[in-house]
Design an enzyme around this catalytic site. Structure first.
Site, PDB file in Angstrom:
ATOM      1  CE1 TYR A 162       1.085  -0.356   4.389  1.00  0.00           C
ATOM      2  CE2 TYR A 162       0.123   1.834   4.360  1.00  0.00           C
ATOM      3  CZ  TYR A 162       0.899   0.878   4.980  1.00  0.00           C
ATOM      4  OH  TYR A 162       1.490   1.171   6.172  1.00  0.00           O
ATOM      5  CE  LYS A 180       3.209   3.158   3.029  1.00  0.00           C
ATOM      6  NZ  LYS A 180       3.279   3.216   4.484  1.00  0.00           N
ATOM      7  CD  GLU A 233       9.830   1.299  10.498  1.00  0.00           C
ATOM      8  OE1 GLU A 233       9.754   2.177   9.617  1.00  0.00           O
ATOM      9  OE2 GLU A 233       9.552   0.099  10.290  1.00  0.00           O
ATOM     10  CG  LEU A 283       8.359   2.149   4.735  1.00  0.00           C
ATOM     11  CD1 LEU A 283       8.206   0.957   3.797  1.00  0.00           C
ATOM     12  CD2 LEU A 283       7.021   2.800   4.981  1.00  0.00           C
TER      13      LEU A 283
HETATM   14  N1  PMP Z   1       7.691   3.606   8.859  1.00  0.00           N
HETATM   15  C1  PMP Z   1       6.479   2.998   8.896  1.00  0.00           C
HETATM   16  C2  PMP Z   1       6.380   1.656   9.516  1.00  0.00           C
HETATM   17  C3  PMP Z   1       5.351   3.652   8.356  1.00  0.00           C
HETATM   18  O1  PMP Z   1       4.149   3.041   8.380  1.00  0.00           O
HETATM   19  C4  PMP Z   1       5.493   4.948   7.811  1.00  0.00           C
HETATM   20  C5  PMP Z   1       4.287   5.675   7.271  1.00  0.00           C
HETATM   21  N2  PMP Z   1       3.915   5.199   6.018  1.00  0.00           N
HETATM   22  C6  PMP Z   1       6.767   5.532   7.779  1.00  0.00           C
HETATM   23  C7  PMP Z   1       7.842   4.830   8.309  1.00  0.00           C
HETATM   24  C8  PMP Z   1       6.979   6.902   7.164  1.00  0.00           C
HETATM   25  O2  PMP Z   1       6.873   6.844   5.780  1.00  0.00           O
HETATM   26  P1  PMP Z   1       6.345   8.108   4.934  1.00  0.00           P
HETATM   27  O3  PMP Z   1       7.237   9.253   5.268  1.00  0.00           O
HETATM   28  O4  PMP Z   1       6.479   7.685   3.521  1.00  0.00           O
HETATM   29  O5  PMP Z   1       4.924   8.334   5.352  1.00  0.00           O
END
Ligand code: PMP
Length: 291
Positions: free
Chosen positions: A37, A151, A183, A207
């Site tokens: 996603y 993701k 994270e 991620l």
């Molecule tokens: N890590 C995880 C596990 C996430 O779900 C997200 C949010 N999508 C992020 C990091 C941050 O990613 P982004 O800056 O693309 O929203």
């Protein structure tokens, strides 16, 4: 029971009311969480850093050997239709692609038509209170699998992690794997030491947020030193500032971790100057990085 939003969605080439959208119980997304996603912020009805989100989508799909059902132009057309139909100017687009429908079997069945779903909701930005005072976080051991770089819609580990924060009245759970920051449950984590913004390096354990590259760009623009390097639990607990980034939170200050105030001196427990500059720069980027 929460009421379902009264908006349109996209499902496999059709636009229809979200409440009426249905998929097969044999969809591998339902049975295995076998899908990916993206969440794309929309400001003033335009998509923020659209190409970065498409690049990550392509990467996630290819790691799972799911064919991409649309090229970028096709995705943009499909997503813009939803954005145009929604009453809010600022929105959060959600799109997901699963491997498709097949008799239940673990092996990646070949030749399936991926299931494509997308919806959009009004943006729910952090509150003025959260921006002004910062948010509280808790820490937990990172007990998730080792492919956080994908993701994936398989988010049970992240759901469990987020609930630790919810149970403590905190906004986010910062995850530590063998004593190293990975994270948040749905965000990337940053610390500030001696004026420099530091984040954990890209790896299969986390991620790569679209905001990782953006933070580097904004730091360059603001003259803030920045680096990605392994960050220990000690780096977290002794930081001058701690920040979260994600599509929904943009960049947000963390002022309390496990009940302890973040930072030193007069700024202890208060959002710091690096946050303030990056927040301002982020607001500028929103104006000129939309498609
Ligand atoms: N890590 C995880 C596990 C996430 O779900 C997200 C949010 N999508 C992020 C990091 C941050 O990613 P982004 O800056 O693309 O929203």
């Amino acid at each position: 029971m929460p009421t379902l939003p009264d908006t349109l969605c996209h499902l496999n080439g059709r636009t229809l009311p979200l409440r009426d959208a249905q998929v097969s119980v044999l969809d591998r997304g339902f049975l295995f969480g076998d899908g990916v996603y993206e969440a794309v912020p929309v400001y003033g009805r335009r998509l923020f850093r659209f190409d970065d989100h498409m690049t990550r989508l392509e990467r996630s799909l290819s790691k799972l050997r799911i064919p991409n059902p649309h090229d970028r132009a096709g995705w943009l057309t499909l997503l813009r239709e939803l954005v145009d139909a929604h009453p809010a100017d600022d929105q959060m687009l959600y799109l997901q692609v699963t491997r498709g429908v097949a008799p239940r079997e673990h092996t990646m069945v070949q030749g399936l038509a991926p299931t494509v779903f997308a919806m959009t909701n009004a943006m729910r930005p952090p509150s003025a209170e959260q921006r002004h005072h910062g948010v509280a976080c808790v820490t937990a051991r990172d007990f998730r699998w080792e492919r956080g770089d994908i993701k994936s819609t398989s988010l049970l580990g992240n759901v469990l992690a987020r609930q630790v924060a919810a149970d403590h009245g905190a906004a986010e759970t910062i995850l530590l794997r063998d004593g190293w920051i990975t994270e948040g449950s749905s965000s990337n984590v940053w610390v500030v030491h001696e004026g420099a913004l530091l984040g954990p390096p890209r790896s299969e354990h986390l991620l790569e947020g679209v905001r990782m590259a953006l933070m580097a760009e904004l730091c360059e623009e603001c003259g803030i030193a920045h680096n990605l390097r392994p960050l220990s639990e000690d780096d977290l607990r002794t930081a001058d500032e701690v920040l979260l980034t994600s599509a929904g939170r943009e960049v947000l200050p963390v002022t309390r971790i496990d009940g302890e105030l973040v930072g030193h001196g007069a700024l202890r427990g208060r959002p710091g100057p690096v946050y303030a500059r990056l927040y301002e720069a982020y607001q500028r980027a929103k104006l000129d990085q939309c498609t």
